[in-house]
Design a protein around this motif. Structure first.
Motif, PDB file in Angstrom:
ATOM      1  N   UNK A 147       0.842  -1.204   0.000  1.00  0.00           N
ATOM      2  CA  UNK A 147       0.000   0.000   0.000  1.00  0.00           C
ATOM      3  C   UNK A 147       0.876   1.252   0.000  1.00  0.00           C
ATOM      4  N   UNK A 148       1.975   1.197   0.736  1.00  0.00           N
ATOM      5  CA  UNK A 148       2.893   2.344   0.740  1.00  0.00           C
ATOM      6  C   UNK A 148       3.540   2.529  -0.623  1.00  0.00           C
ATOM      7  N   UNK A 149       3.894   1.419  -1.241  1.00  0.00           N
ATOM      8  CA  UNK A 149       4.455   1.481  -2.593  1.00  0.00           C
ATOM      9  C   UNK A 149       3.448   2.087  -3.568  1.00  0.00           C
ATOM     10  N   UNK A 150       2.219   1.625  -3.526  1.00  0.00           N
ATOM     11  CA  UNK A 150       1.171   2.168  -4.405  1.00  0.00           C
ATOM     12  C   UNK A 150       1.016   3.677  -4.186  1.00  0.00           C
ATOM     13  N   UNK A 151       1.087   4.064  -2.927  1.00  0.00           N
ATOM     14  CA  UNK A 151       0.963   5.481  -2.584  1.00  0.00           C
ATOM     15  C   UNK A 151       2.103   6.287  -3.196  1.00  0.00           C
ATOM     16  N   UNK A 152       3.327   5.811  -2.998  1.00  0.00           N
ATOM     17  CA  UNK A 152       4.505   6.478  -3.560  1.00  0.00           C
ATOM     18  C   UNK A 152       4.398   6.634  -5.064  1.00  0.00           C
ATOM     19  N   UNK A 153       3.900   5.606  -5.710  1.00  0.00           N
ATOM     20  CA  UNK A 153       3.842   5.600  -7.170  1.00  0.00           C
ATOM     21  C   UNK A 153       2.598   6.303  -7.696  1.00  0.00           C
ATOM     22  N   UNK A 154       1.782   6.820  -6.798  1.00  0.00           N
ATOM     23  CA  UNK A 154       0.611   7.576  -7.236  1.00  0.00           C
ATOM     24  C   UNK A 154      -0.528   6.724  -7.745  1.00  0.00           C
ATOM     25  N   UNK A 155      -0.520   5.460  -7.401  1.00  0.00           N
ATOM     26  CA  UNK A 155      -1.584   4.576  -7.875  1.00  0.00           C
ATOM     27  C   UNK A 155      -2.807   4.690  -6.982  1.00  0.00           C
ATOM     28  N   UNK A 156      -2.595   4.969  -5.728  1.00  0.00           N
ATOM     29  CA  UNK A 156      -3.706   5.173  -4.807  1.00  0.00           C
ATOM     30  C   UNK A 156      -3.443   6.429  -3.982  1.00  0.00           C
ATOM     31  N   UNK A 157      -4.450   6.804  -3.255  1.00  0.00           N
ATOM     32  CA  UNK A 157      -4.378   7.980  -2.425  1.00  0.00           C
ATOM     33  C   UNK A 157      -4.744   7.599  -1.003  1.00  0.00           C
TER      34      UNK A 157
END
Ligand SMILES: [Mn+2]
Ligand SMILES: [Mn+2]
Ligand SMILES: [Zn+2]
Ligand SMILES: [Zn+2]
Lengths: 139, 139
Positions: free
Chosen positions: A65-75
Motif C-alpha cells: 500500500x505504501x508502494x502504491x501510494x509512492x507511485x501515485x496509484x492510490x491515495x
DNA sequence: CCGGAGATTAGACAAAGTCCAGATTGCCTA
DNA sequence: TAGGCAATCTGGACTTTGTCTAATCTCCGG
C-alpha cells in the motif's frame, strides 16, 4: 474517464504503467481496491486478499500500500483517527464521512469551489487540499 | 475575540463555564493547551503537564481530553495518521499542515469560501467541514 | 466524622503499523 | 541446466497510540 474492467490481468498493466513490478501479491491487492472502487483500510485489504486461503502477509500488505501510494496509484484518506483509508480514485475529489457508520464517499472536486485561501509561506508548495464533510444521522 | 490571560486561575472559570468540574489535573491540562494556543497531541499534553514532577496519569490525560471534546472546550484535528491533535481554538477555522515538519497552523474560516457542496443524504446533518491544506518545502 | 459520588491511577490490554533477518522467487548468464 | 543475484515476501517481535478496569483517592454534605 471510461469505465473499464478491473480484472487481475488488467491489474498487471495498470501496475506496469505506474512503474510497479506486477507480482502476484501486488496484483491481488490492486484488484481488491480497484475492482471495488471503495475506500479500504489496510485491514480490509488484508481480509479481502486472504479470503480463500492465506496468500499475503501483513507486512506485504502494508509495504505494498505504501508502494502504491509512492507511485501515485492510490491515495491516502485520513478521516478516522484509528486507521488510514486507501483510495483507488486518484482524481481530484473530496470526501463525505458519515461519522456513525464510518461510511466514506466521494465528492467530485469539479463541482466544488474553494476560494480565499491565504498565500503559502515562502518556499512552500501545496501537496493537496483535503476537504472532508463530516455528517451524522439527525437526532 | 479579546486577548486574555490563560492563567491557571482563569482556567477554573473557563472549565466551569463549559460545565466541567475544575480539578487540579483538568486545570493543568487546560492550561497546557490554552496558554500555548497550539495544536497538541495527547502525548505532548502529557509531557507538558508532567514537566516538573509526575502529576497526571496517562488515563487522566486521555479521559480529560475526551471530556473537553464532549463539552466543546477543544476541538479534534485529524491530519496525521499516527496521532490526534487537540485544538484550543474552537472558532470555525481550517488548517495548514506542513507534512515534513508536522507543523499545523490555523486558517481563519471567514476569509475562505466553499461553494458547490452537494446536498446531504436525507436525514443527515453536517457535523463539521474540515479543510486541510497540505504543504511541503519546495524541492 | 462518615458515606458516597466523582475523579484519578497503575498497569494490563488492544489495534494499527513498523522493522528485521531469513526464506522465496524469478531471472540472467555461464 | 545450474548457480548467482536482486527483488520480493514472510513470520513474528516490537512500538505507539489509545482503551479499559478495578482499586484508590478526594472532597463535600449530613
Ligand atoms: Mn494514476
Ligand atoms: Mn468554547
Ligand atoms: Zn475518495
Ligand atoms: Zn486549529
Amino acid at each position: 474517464m471510461a469505465r473499464m474492467d478491473y480484472t487481475r490481468d488488467n491489474m498487471a498493466g495498470l501496475l506496469r504503467s505506474h512503474d510497479i513490478n506486477p507480482t502476484h501479491q501486488r496484483i491481488e491487492i490492486a484488484h481488491a481496491l480497484f475492482s471495488r472502487q471503495e475506500h479500504l483500510s489496510a485491514d480490509q485489504v488484508m481480509a479481502f486478499v486472504n479470503t480463500r486461503h492465506s496468500e499475503t502477509s501483513k507486512a506485504t500488505v502494508y509495504n505494498t500500500l505504501k508502494l502504491f501510494l509512492d507511485k501515485g496509484l492510490v491515495r491516502e484518506v485520513i478521516v478516522d483517527p484509528s486507521k488510514v483509508f486507501y483510495d483507488p480514485n486518484t482524481s481530484p475529489h473530496h470526501h463525505l464521512y458519515e461519522v456513525d457508520s464510518g461510511k466514506l464517499s466521494d465528492i467530485d472536486a469539479r463541482s466544488v469551489q474553494i476560494s480565499g485561501l491565504p498565500q503559502l509561506p515562502d518556499g512552500m508548495v501545496t501537496e493537496g487540499i483535503d476537504l472532508i464533510v463530516r455528517v451524522r444521522r439527525q437526532r
